[in-house]
Scaffold this motif. Structure first.
Motif, short mmCIF file in Angstrom:
data_model
loop_
_atom_site.label_atom_id
_atom_site.label_comp_id
_atom_site.label_asym_id
_atom_site.label_seq_id
_atom_site.Cartn_x
_atom_site.Cartn_y
_atom_site.Cartn_z
N LEU A 259 -28.98 -10.27 4.85
CA LEU A 259 -29.88 -9.19 5.25
C LEU A 259 -29.71 -7.97 4.35
CD1 LEU A 259 -29.66 -9.38 9.15
CD2 LEU A 259 -31.63 -9.91 7.72
N GLU A 260 -28.47 -7.68 4.01
CA GLU A 260 -28.23 -6.53 3.13
C GLU A 260 -28.83 -6.76 1.75
OE1 GLU A 260 -27.28 -2.89 1.83
OE2 GLU A 260 -27.18 -3.63 3.91
N LEU A 261 -28.67 -7.95 1.22
CA LEU A 261 -29.25 -8.27 -0.08
C LEU A 261 -30.78 -8.22 -0.02
CD1 LEU A 261 -26.92 -11.21 -1.16
CD2 LEU A 261 -26.97 -8.90 -2.11
N PHE A 262 -31.34 -8.67 1.11
CA PHE A 262 -32.79 -8.60 1.28
C PHE A 262 -33.26 -7.15 1.27
CE2 PHE A 262 -36.44 -8.07 4.14
CZ PHE A 262 -37.35 -8.94 3.56
N ARG A 263 -32.55 -6.29 1.98
CA ARG A 263 -32.93 -4.86 2.01
C ARG A 263 -32.88 -4.26 0.61
NH1 ARG A 263 -28.92 -4.80 6.23
NH2 ARG A 263 -29.89 -5.22 8.25
N VAL A 264 -31.84 -4.59 -0.12
CA VAL A 264 -31.70 -4.05 -1.48
C VAL A 264 -32.84 -4.54 -2.37
CG1 VAL A 264 -30.28 -4.11 -3.57
CG2 VAL A 264 -29.20 -3.77 -1.34
N ALA A 265 -33.15 -5.84 -2.26
CA ALA A 265 -34.20 -6.41 -3.10
C ALA A 265 -35.57 -5.84 -2.78
CB ALA A 265 -34.22 -7.93 -2.94
N VAL A 266 -35.82 -5.59 -1.50
CA VAL A 266 -37.16 -5.14 -1.09
C VAL A 266 -37.29 -3.64 -1.17
CG1 VAL A 266 -38.77 -5.06 0.85
CG2 VAL A 266 -37.53 -7.16 0.36
N LEU A 267 -36.39 -2.92 -0.50
CA LEU A 267 -36.51 -1.46 -0.46
C LEU A 267 -36.16 -0.82 -1.80
CD1 LEU A 267 -34.97 -0.80 3.07
CD2 LEU A 267 -37.38 -0.94 2.44
N GLY A 268 -35.40 -1.53 -2.61
CA GLY A 268 -35.02 -0.98 -3.91
C GLY A 268 -35.91 -1.40 -5.05
N ASP B 193 -42.52 -3.39 5.90
CA ASP B 193 -43.10 -4.33 6.86
C ASP B 193 -42.76 -5.79 6.57
OD1 ASP B 193 -44.56 -2.32 8.33
OD2 ASP B 193 -45.88 -2.18 6.60
N VAL B 194 -42.34 -6.08 5.34
CA VAL B 194 -41.95 -7.45 4.99
C VAL B 194 -40.67 -7.81 5.74
CG1 VAL B 194 -41.16 -8.95 3.14
CG2 VAL B 194 -43.06 -7.40 2.75
N ARG B 195 -40.63 -9.01 6.31
CA ARG B 195 -39.49 -9.43 7.12
C ARG B 195 -38.73 -10.54 6.42
NH1 ARG B 195 -41.85 -10.52 12.99
NH2 ARG B 195 -39.69 -10.19 13.60
N PRO B 196 -37.43 -10.63 6.65
CA PRO B 196 -36.64 -11.71 6.03
C PRO B 196 -37.02 -13.06 6.61
CG PRO B 196 -35.31 -10.47 7.60
CD PRO B 196 -36.59 -9.71 7.45
#
Length: 217
Positions: free
Chosen positions: A165-174, A189-192
């Motif tokens: 989840l943390e990697l997903f947040r970094v990839a998307v929000l960053g 709005d994109v979900r894992p």
């Protein structure tokens, strides 16, 4: 001197299923299974010719359990949806075997029960017989892929899930908005992949069934 105990096929599969609750198919071996049973590998090869055959049999027992007590109800779409959800729930109790089913499939009694119900439901839809095998194949591939993918997520440890989840947040929000403008626009709005899998499962299946229905004369 007492002879070595002879294990039944069901006892072997019970032990294999228990081992697979705590390990994956790659690390599972006939040697480890034999050690858990207190015997040697050669005694197990009298029941199964190789590891793949054993794993297929273990996965097929999940199908048998899923179909136990099943009574077809409703129209053809309801029958296929109910079948899909029964398989999803059964493999959810043993996610390692879901991945095995998705990889190897099976050819035992459980497989035949599932195929029979799916084919009967499709015949009840009014599709011409000539089109049913291809439509069945699409549904089977879809279910195996969805259930195996969900099982892969289910086998993650809490630490692995949180790291993902943390990697997903970094990839998307960053994401750089100039290079990835669409991703940046929808980032919040994109979900894992692990989110709302049941809803996604049912929606994807419903879309496939709607496509079939559209082709019914």
């Amino acid at each position: 001197m007492a002879g070595r105990r002879r294990w039944s096929t069901e006892e072997i599969l019970d032990t294999a299923a228990e081992l697979l609750r705590t390990s994956d198919a790659e690390s599972f071996s006939v040697r480890k299974l034999a050690a858990a049973l207190g015997t040697d590998s050669s005694s197990l090869y009298r029941h199964f010719r190789n590891k793949t055959e054993l794993l297929r049999a273990a996965a097929d027992r999940i199908l048998v359990a899923a179909m136990d007590g099943h009574r077809p109800e409703g129209d053809w779409k309801q029958r296929i949806t109910a079948l899909a959800l029964r398989l999803r729930e059964a493999f959810g109790q043993q996610p390692q075997l879901a991945a095995i089913w998705g990889r190897y499939a099976s050819s035992g009694a459980g497989s035949r029960l599932v195929m029979e119900e799916a084919l009967q439901a499709l015949r009840a839809s009014g599709l011409p017989d000539a089109e049913i095998p291809a439509r069945y194949h699409r549904i089977a591939v879809l279910l195996a892929a969805l259930i195996a993918a969900e099982a892969g997520v289910a086998t993650l440890t809490p630490a692995e899930r949180e790291q993902g989840l943390e990697l997903f947040r970094v990839a998307v929000l960053g994401a750089d908005p100039e290079r990835f403008p669409a991703l940046a626009h929808f980032a919040r709005d994109v979900r894992p992949l692990g989110a709302d899998r049941r809803g996604a499962f049912e929606e994807i299946l419903a879309a496939q069934l709607a496509q079939i229905e559209a082709g019914i004369p």
